[in-house]
Motif scaffolding. Structure first.
Motif, short mmCIF file in Angstrom:
data_model
loop_
_atom_site.label_atom_id
_atom_site.label_comp_id
_atom_site.label_asym_id
_atom_site.label_seq_id
_atom_site.Cartn_x
_atom_site.Cartn_y
_atom_site.Cartn_z
N ARG A 141 11.73 -9.13 131.89
CA ARG A 141 10.63 -9.64 132.12
C ARG A 141 10.40 -11.06 132.14
NH1 ARG A 141 5.42 -7.57 128.69
NH2 ARG A 141 6.27 -8.98 127.29
N VAL A 142 9.86 -11.70 133.32
CA VAL A 142 9.97 -13.27 133.25
C VAL A 142 8.42 -13.70 133.42
CG1 VAL A 142 10.70 -15.22 134.67
CG2 VAL A 142 12.13 -13.27 134.22
N MET A 143 8.17 -14.76 132.69
CA MET A 143 6.82 -15.41 132.84
C MET A 143 7.13 -16.74 133.72
SD MET A 143 4.55 -17.03 129.44
CE MET A 143 4.58 -15.45 128.84
N GLY A 175 5.83 -5.15 138.50
CA GLY A 175 5.09 -5.98 137.70
C GLY A 175 4.06 -6.90 138.45
N ILE A 178 1.02 -12.84 135.84
CA ILE A 178 2.27 -13.99 135.63
C ILE A 178 3.38 -13.36 135.18
CG2 ILE A 178 1.57 -14.07 133.21
CD1 ILE A 178 1.65 -17.14 133.41
N ASN A 179 3.43 -11.96 134.65
CA ASN A 179 4.76 -11.53 133.95
C ASN A 179 5.12 -10.52 135.26
OD1 ASN A 179 4.98 -12.58 131.56
ND2 ASN A 179 3.25 -11.36 131.17
N ARG A 180 6.47 -10.76 135.55
CA ARG A 180 7.26 -9.98 136.68
C ARG A 180 8.64 -9.37 136.04
NH1 ARG A 180 4.79 -9.07 141.65
NH2 ARG A 180 3.05 -10.60 142.06
N TRP A 181 9.00 -8.15 136.40
CA TRP A 181 10.32 -7.54 136.18
C TRP A 181 11.30 -7.77 137.18
CZ3 TRP A 181 11.75 -5.59 131.53
CH2 TRP A 181 10.52 -5.26 130.47
N LYS A 204 10.52 -18.38 131.68
CA LYS A 204 10.64 -18.18 130.29
C LYS A 204 10.83 -16.49 130.24
CE LYS A 204 8.46 -17.79 125.76
NZ LYS A 204 7.45 -18.10 124.73
N VAL A 205 11.91 -15.90 129.58
CA VAL A 205 12.10 -14.44 129.55
C VAL A 205 11.47 -14.10 128.29
CG1 VAL A 205 13.77 -12.86 129.16
CG2 VAL A 205 14.08 -14.73 130.53
N SER A 206 10.34 -13.15 128.40
CA SER A 206 9.56 -12.66 127.61
C SER A 206 10.05 -11.23 127.12
CB SER A 206 8.03 -12.44 128.01
OG SER A 206 8.08 -11.71 129.20
N ARG A 207 10.88 -10.64 127.92
CA ARG A 207 11.75 -9.14 127.52
C ARG A 207 12.76 -9.00 128.28
NH1 ARG A 207 8.61 -4.52 126.31
NH2 ARG A 207 10.59 -3.65 126.18
#
Length: 396
Positions: A141-143, A175, A178-181, A204-207
């Protein structure tokens, strides 16, 4: 069929291979009654002794090959011991008699997903070695926005601190906002490689979740913090991908097989790690509240130093009224005795009919005799006693 001596001693659990080489060089190890040499090979029927004590061993090819898959949660580190006393992935694994679990690859403390463990050191080494190019698949998951140019850069290759790196494949899987997988595949296992590739493009990687390692896919029925052992077909496919021969006896039997079947039918509940989650909650609360809000709590201390909660009218919850009526409401300071309206101390009680409060009145029993309260009537020693137990009880 033989194997190097230091490798056998290390697998038994007596120490690392380097330490075992030092023990062998010191002349402390013997094979069939003669002092062994470093690099010597040992056969299955040989007698092995260290400091005169016999060591039971098996040649590696004779040991049943086992592989575990573990769904790592956030907050656990991929290490056997941690100086900061954080939870480790090895704490959740089952015990293995006369052997040890070897971890295949790593995941950082913020990442989750598939981890492989095996008791075959050679299999673990081949799965991790870059020359075999074993694929690792991740759901990320990328911001931020991934433009076609950024995607092309990551597929062609970017330059990191430890050399060039790239994604073998890149696909969007869902997704919004702003956050997409995204689903990405790499063929190396460098430290934080996926995160650093995205960070090189200002993202930025959030997950980060690992979903596949080689031929092993993270099962849907496996929950966070749980493990599952692979059966023969899955282990043989994994060893075939790194050109290793299958071993006899590989696979699940008995209770282990039934446990895996039950987990597939009825998955166990997730066991989520709480270390990082609690830190995240604390940081979010700190961002939402100003420093003044932290300093001014909705609690006030009275003269005893205890915190009192107050309602909307400013009154303390649970306040007791003073008995003298002169000082109003509030708690009495510690060490002082409360007094009633007759100026008698609160702890002192009035005597009742000249007797102290603790003494009980003598009361007549059922037969009109005067007896002290609480005493049982004395039994006649000559009176016949009832037999012990229940007369209606019959033996089977």
């Amino acid at each position: 069929m033989s194997e190097k001596l230091q490798k056998v001693l290390a697998r038994v659990g007596l120490g690392s291979r380097r330490y075992m080489e030092e023990v062998i060089a010191a002349g402390r190890v013997s094979i069939n009654g003669r002092v062994a040499q470093v690099g010597e090979r040992i056969e299955p029927g040989d007698e092995l002794r260290i400091d005169g004590r016999k060591v039971q061993f098996q040649i590696e090819d004779e040991i049943r090959r086992r592989v575990l898959i573990y769904y790592k949660p956030e907050g656990e580190i991929c290490s056997r011991n941690d100086p900061e006393q954080r939870p480790t992935v090895f704490e959740q694994l089952p015990a293995i008699a006369n052997d040890r679990w070897v971890m295949v690859g790593r995941l950082d403390i913020n990442s989750t997903g598939l981890l492989l463990f095996t008791n075959d050191g050679e299999l673990a080494n081949r799965l991790m070695h870059p020359s075999n190019e074993i694929e690792r698949e991740y759901a990320v998951r990328v911001m931020g926005e991934v433009t076609p140019q950024i995607k092309n850069n990551m597929l062609q290759g970017v330059v990191l601190d430890d050399g060039p790196a790239k994604f073998e494949s890149f696909a969007e899987i869902g997704g919004d906002g702003i956050n997409r997988w995204y689903q990405v595949v790499v063929k190396e296992g460098r430290n934080r490689e996926v995160r650093r590739i995205f960070e090189s493009q200002g993202l930025k990687v959030s997950r980060l979740l690992r979903t596949r390692y080689g031929t092993v896919i993270l099962p849907r029925e496996l929950r966070t913090g749980r493990w599952m052992e692979l059966d023969k077909a899955d282990i043989d496919n994994l060893t075939k991908s790194v050109e290793l021969k299958p071993r006899q006896g590989t696979g699940l039997f008995g209770m282990a097989k039934r446990r895996t079947e039950r987990m597939q039918e009825k998955p166990m509940a997730a066991r989520r790690g709480g270390y990082l989650r609690q830190q995240r909650r604390d940081s979010e609360e700190g961002e939402n509240q100003s420093p003044m809000a932290y300093a001014q709590r909705d609690r006030r201390e009275n003269q005893n130093g205890y915190a009192q909660r107050r309602d909307s009218n400013g009154n303390s919850y649970g306040q007791r009224e003073r008995r003298d009526g002169n000082n109003g409401n509030g708690f009495t300071p510690r060490g002082e005795r409360r007094q009633d309206s007759n100026s008698n101390t609160y702890a002192q009680r009035e005597s009742r009919q000249g007797n102290s409060y603790a003494q009980r009145e003598n009361r007549p029993d059922n037969f009109g005799n005067q007896a002290t309260y609480g005493q049982r009537e004395r039994r006649d020693e000559n009176a016949p006693r009832k037999p012990f137990g229940n007369k209606s009880f019959k033996k089977f």
